[in-house]
Design an enzyme around this catalytic site. Structure first.
Site, PDB file in Angstrom:
ATOM      1  N   PHE B 127       0.848  -1.187   0.000  1.00  0.00           N
ATOM      2  CA  PHE B 127       0.000   0.000   0.000  1.00  0.00           C
ATOM      3  C   PHE B 127       0.891   1.248   0.000  1.00  0.00           C
ATOM      4  O   PHE B 127       1.801   1.365   0.826  1.00  0.00           O
ATOM      5  CB  PHE B 127      -0.900  -0.015   1.239  1.00  0.00           C
ATOM      6  CG  PHE B 127      -1.965   1.035   1.202  1.00  0.00           C
ATOM      7  CD1 PHE B 127      -2.907   1.057   0.175  1.00  0.00           C
ATOM      8  CD2 PHE B 127      -2.036   2.008   2.178  1.00  0.00           C
ATOM      9  CE1 PHE B 127      -3.896   2.028   0.138  1.00  0.00           C
ATOM     10  CE2 PHE B 127      -3.023   2.982   2.143  1.00  0.00           C
ATOM     11  CZ  PHE B 127      -3.954   2.999   1.124  1.00  0.00           C
ATOM     12  N   ASP B 199       1.399  -5.170   8.395  1.00  0.00           N
ATOM     13  CA  ASP B 199       0.206  -4.327   8.275  1.00  0.00           C
ATOM     14  C   ASP B 199      -0.990  -5.247   8.053  1.00  0.00           C
ATOM     15  O   ASP B 199      -1.027  -5.987   7.065  1.00  0.00           O
ATOM     16  CB  ASP B 199       0.384  -3.348   7.107  1.00  0.00           C
ATOM     17  CG  ASP B 199      -0.823  -2.422   6.928  1.00  0.00           C
ATOM     18  OD1 ASP B 199      -1.904  -2.712   7.485  1.00  0.00           O
ATOM     19  OD2 ASP B 199      -0.686  -1.409   6.211  1.00  0.00           O
ATOM     20  N   TYR B 224     -11.594   0.701  10.247  1.00  0.00           N
ATOM     21  CA  TYR B 224     -12.827   1.053   9.508  1.00  0.00           C
ATOM     22  C   TYR B 224     -13.092   0.184   8.291  1.00  0.00           C
ATOM     23  O   TYR B 224     -14.050   0.427   7.569  1.00  0.00           O
ATOM     24  CB  TYR B 224     -12.820   2.526   9.106  1.00  0.00           C
ATOM     25  CG  TYR B 224     -11.611   2.989   8.330  1.00  0.00           C
ATOM     26  CD1 TYR B 224     -11.512   2.746   6.968  1.00  0.00           C
ATOM     27  CD2 TYR B 224     -10.582   3.667   8.963  1.00  0.00           C
ATOM     28  CE1 TYR B 224     -10.404   3.163   6.254  1.00  0.00           C
ATOM     29  CE2 TYR B 224      -9.471   4.095   8.263  1.00  0.00           C
ATOM     30  CZ  TYR B 224      -9.382   3.842   6.916  1.00  0.00           C
ATOM     31  OH  TYR B 224      -8.293   4.249   6.213  1.00  0.00           O
ATOM     32  N   LYS B 225     -12.262  -0.825   8.049  1.00  0.00           N
ATOM     33  CA  LYS B 225     -12.519  -1.713   6.908  1.00  0.00           C
ATOM     34  C   LYS B 225     -13.351  -2.897   7.408  1.00  0.00           C
ATOM     35  O   LYS B 225     -14.525  -2.740   7.714  1.00  0.00           O
ATOM     36  CB  LYS B 225     -11.190  -2.135   6.285  1.00  0.00           C
ATOM     37  CG  LYS B 225     -10.407  -0.947   5.690  1.00  0.00           C
ATOM     38  CD  LYS B 225      -9.056  -1.403   5.121  1.00  0.00           C
ATOM     39  CE  LYS B 225      -8.219  -0.221   4.661  1.00  0.00           C
ATOM     40  NZ  LYS B 225      -8.732   0.383   3.433  1.00  0.00           N
ATOM     41  N   ARG B 387     -12.224  -4.345  -8.011  1.00  0.00           N
ATOM     42  CA  ARG B 387     -11.998  -4.974  -6.704  1.00  0.00           C
ATOM     43  C   ARG B 387     -13.329  -5.211  -5.994  1.00  0.00           C
ATOM     44  O   ARG B 387     -14.127  -4.292  -5.862  1.00  0.00           O
ATOM     45  CB  ARG B 387     -11.103  -4.064  -5.869  1.00  0.00           C
ATOM     46  CG  ARG B 387     -10.618  -4.666  -4.590  1.00  0.00           C
ATOM     47  CD  ARG B 387      -9.594  -3.772  -3.922  1.00  0.00           C
ATOM     48  NE  ARG B 387     -10.201  -2.581  -3.339  1.00  0.00           N
ATOM     49  CZ  ARG B 387      -9.673  -1.889  -2.325  1.00  0.00           C
ATOM     50  NH1 ARG B 387      -8.521  -2.268  -1.796  1.00  0.00           N
ATOM     51  NH2 ARG B 387     -10.271  -0.817  -1.853  1.00  0.00           N
TER      52      ARG B 387
END
Lengths: 428, 428
Positions: B127, B199, B224-225, B387
């Site tokens: 990321f 991560d 928050y995912k 995605r």
């Protein structure tokens, strides 16, 4: 002697009185701790509920566009700017005060790294967490943290020498309420070749601040004290435009990238203060902060854009003057001493008293009566303190009378001694 | 060929089906983007409203004690621990993922500073924000960031040499959904003398994670995912107990102090992971995060404490297997390619497809139909990607059927070409 009627008359004449209607204050509470956590704006529950149900619940990921989440830190920053003498585009709301202090002190030290200057100067009485951040950054980056008393900043023996890289001060002292002359001190620091970092935690929303007029370099501040943003609300950060586009941001996250949605492999900082953004910000908490900011900006109705703090300052000084006068008139002989400066130019929006013994128990006895101030323990240089914050947005002159009336009763009845006895002899 | 009836039968047999009742999902939305922002737990609006009205509004500063605000980061951290193979007391919820990555990478580099090792190894496809943080820390602290492809971690020519200080990886790739073998890679890194930083942004709440069993060193992740904590919810940070009490925390704020309310002038870090706290945390945002965590922990009812992810994983793989099978059965000839690994052990909880052209427009056409996935632009090594995240907590097998049905229609009717035409020819 000032009377209750005098205080009521002052309230009746107070043009700012309607501003208190913006808040929900619990029944039976006289709140003198807005310097620690501001009260709830009436608009906040509905606005937060809207963000939760509509922006999160219904909008979901689409709200990045439809609810302009990406603009929030700047949009709120522009509102803060009107309260601290900054211009639009110079402030962002993000992260915590401590994290922001790390960013700006890091940036200032980076600017000075080839100057040969090795000192970071701050006050011994600064807020401890500011000193912790400075301690760690200084050790890491080869600087020395030198702690001084405020008096050492001036005069022929001033500590502001050519060894000083950064002068880091809190504008209004958290414990004493003493305020620095930001413009004069910044000028002295610059004359010595140092950069300035100002912590506005007890200034933003409490006193007028003139960052650009003072020619300051970096500033940070808190969202949940006088700005009424809610517990742990995001903080803010400002940088002078002469440093914008150049300063280093160690916390180089996606939100501070020049093209945040391009997902490029290398970091390219956004121009200006935008690079002080790092990771994804708490959107719901930002909504609370915006409601708080709007309560303070409501005072612009008296004084025009950027004029809210000037209007509030007049009342703030009248409230603290009154509190000092009433304590002196009515609490004489009870061993209280005034810690906060009498001089207006040196006073924030709080009044602190000290006492040889019982400060903690007196604050507890007041809290039991619904008069919420707070206690700060003393140390080798400062006695124990009773701290009372006066927020002109929601406090009136009769409130000040009532606070002193309770203090008088606590002292005269000796009920604080019972609290002290119980504390010391608690069965554990 | 799989039929709609087959999918309905799978839903009817699915013991986890009642878990979706925990959420409010907008009418007409088929949400395949829980890997970007999780949906709203039904409990969140009331809980957040309670924190706003009661804890902030009524309790005010007293809520530090009466509502145990000070315990929140640890209390929520203990809940996260049950989802990532950690023990109570090893995790705190705080700050953003990026800020937490800065802390742990700083700590790991500090541990290696006298080792002579100068490389931080990460994946080219990691990321971007993780790479930005690493880039800045490496430059500052005299390390070099070396970007590699996953395949270079293994075999006789592995990049894991005695020059590597830290291996920093994202467990599940944000773009491809490919998952690393945390245990094997950590063992290889340790054998080479390197520390590991993981991560878990696309892992926590998505796949089983076994931090202690894998003997990892440091980990961070997102709230928050898949944890459904709300937009910008605080993140989390974990450190192995062998480093606890020793690691350096650059962001040395009051909340990570060993005695945070004593306001001592020098920083003394709290024991263990508590020192990863810095400034005051967003209390309202933490309340939202706790509601999200509880929705995932609800799966413990099938499998006991610490067993939520094992229960969810079985369904997650069944959903992604079904999606892959249906795309292959029904979208053949439309130029789609599968990016996500077929092998279960290498797959996260998302499926990514690529296409030579039109990926963006196809995702837009799906969103217009209420099927929300997302698009990630390609680069020199990877094509444009469609995605789709599959959250077993609130998605069923018929949802997967419907998603593919919409994809078939978008491809067969060519409506995405109209979207593409309009985008390319927009009058601006």
């Amino acid at each position: 002697m000032t009377t209750l009627e005098d205080c009521r008359a002052l309230d009746a004449q107070d043009p700012l009185r309607p501003l208190r209607e913006q808040f929900t204050i619990p029944e039976g509470v006289l709140y003198l701790d807005g310097n620690s956590l501001g009260v709830l704006p009436k608009a906040a529950p509905a606005r937060i509920a809207e963000v939760v149900a509509k922006e999160w619940g219904d909008g979901l990921i689409r709200s990045w566009n439809t609810a302009s989440w990406f603009d929030l830190p700047q949009r709120l920053g522009d509102k803060v700017a009107r309260l601290i003498g900054a211009a639009p585009g110079e402030v962002v709301c993000t992260d915590s005060t401590s994290v922001n202090l790390y960013k700006v002190l890091f940036a200032a030290l980076s600017q000075q790294k080839d100057s040969g200057r090795k000192l970071v100067v701050s006050e011994r009485s600064n807020f401890p967490t500011d000193l912790y951040i400075a301690e760690s950054l200084c050790r890491e980056r080869g600087f020395t943290l030198k702690l001084i008393d405020a008096g050492e900043l001036q005069g022929p023996d001033s500590v502001l020498t050519d060894e000083v890289a950064v002068l880091m001060l809190t504008h209004v002292n958290y414990r004493t309420g003493a305020m620095h002359d930001m413009k004069a001190i910044t000028a002295a620091a610059h004359a010595a070749g140092a950069l300035t970092v100002w912590d506005l935690a007890h200034s933003a929303g409490a006193v007028p601040v003139a960052l650009n007029e003072s020619d300051a370099d970096y500033a940070i501040g808190c969202g949940y004290k006088y700005l009424n943003g809610g517990p742990g609300a995001p903080a803010f950060v400002w940088v002078h435009t002469r440093h914008a586009g150049k300063f280093e941001q160690p916390l180089s996250g996606w939100w501070g990238h020049a093209a945040p949605f391009e997902f490029t492999p290398h970091y390219r900082p956004a121009p200006g203060v935008g690079r002080y953004l790092c990771g994804t910000q708490p959107v719901i908490a930002l909504a609370g902060l915006e409601c708080g900011l709007d309560t303070v900006l409501a005072a612009e109705v008296f004084n025009g854009t950027n004029g809210a703090m000037a209007a509030l300052r007049t009342k703030s000084l009248a409230l603290t003057d009154l509190f000092i006068a009433l304590v002196e008139e009515r609490c004489a002989g009870h061993g209280l001493a005034l810690v906060t400066p009498r001089e207006h130019a040196r006073r924030g929006s709080q009044v602190c008293l000290s006492r040889d013994e019982g400060a903690y128990a007196i604050v507890q006895a007041l809290i039991a009566r619904g008069v919420i101030g707070d206690y700060r323990a003393g140390d080798s240089q400062m006695p124990d303190i009773l701290r009372f914050g006066f927020t002109p947005l929601y406090l009136g002159f009769e409130d000040v009378w009532n606070a002193v009336e309770h203090l008088v009763q606590v002292l005269e009845t000796g009920e604080w001694r019972r609290a002290e006895f119980n504390r010391k002899n608690a069965v554990t």
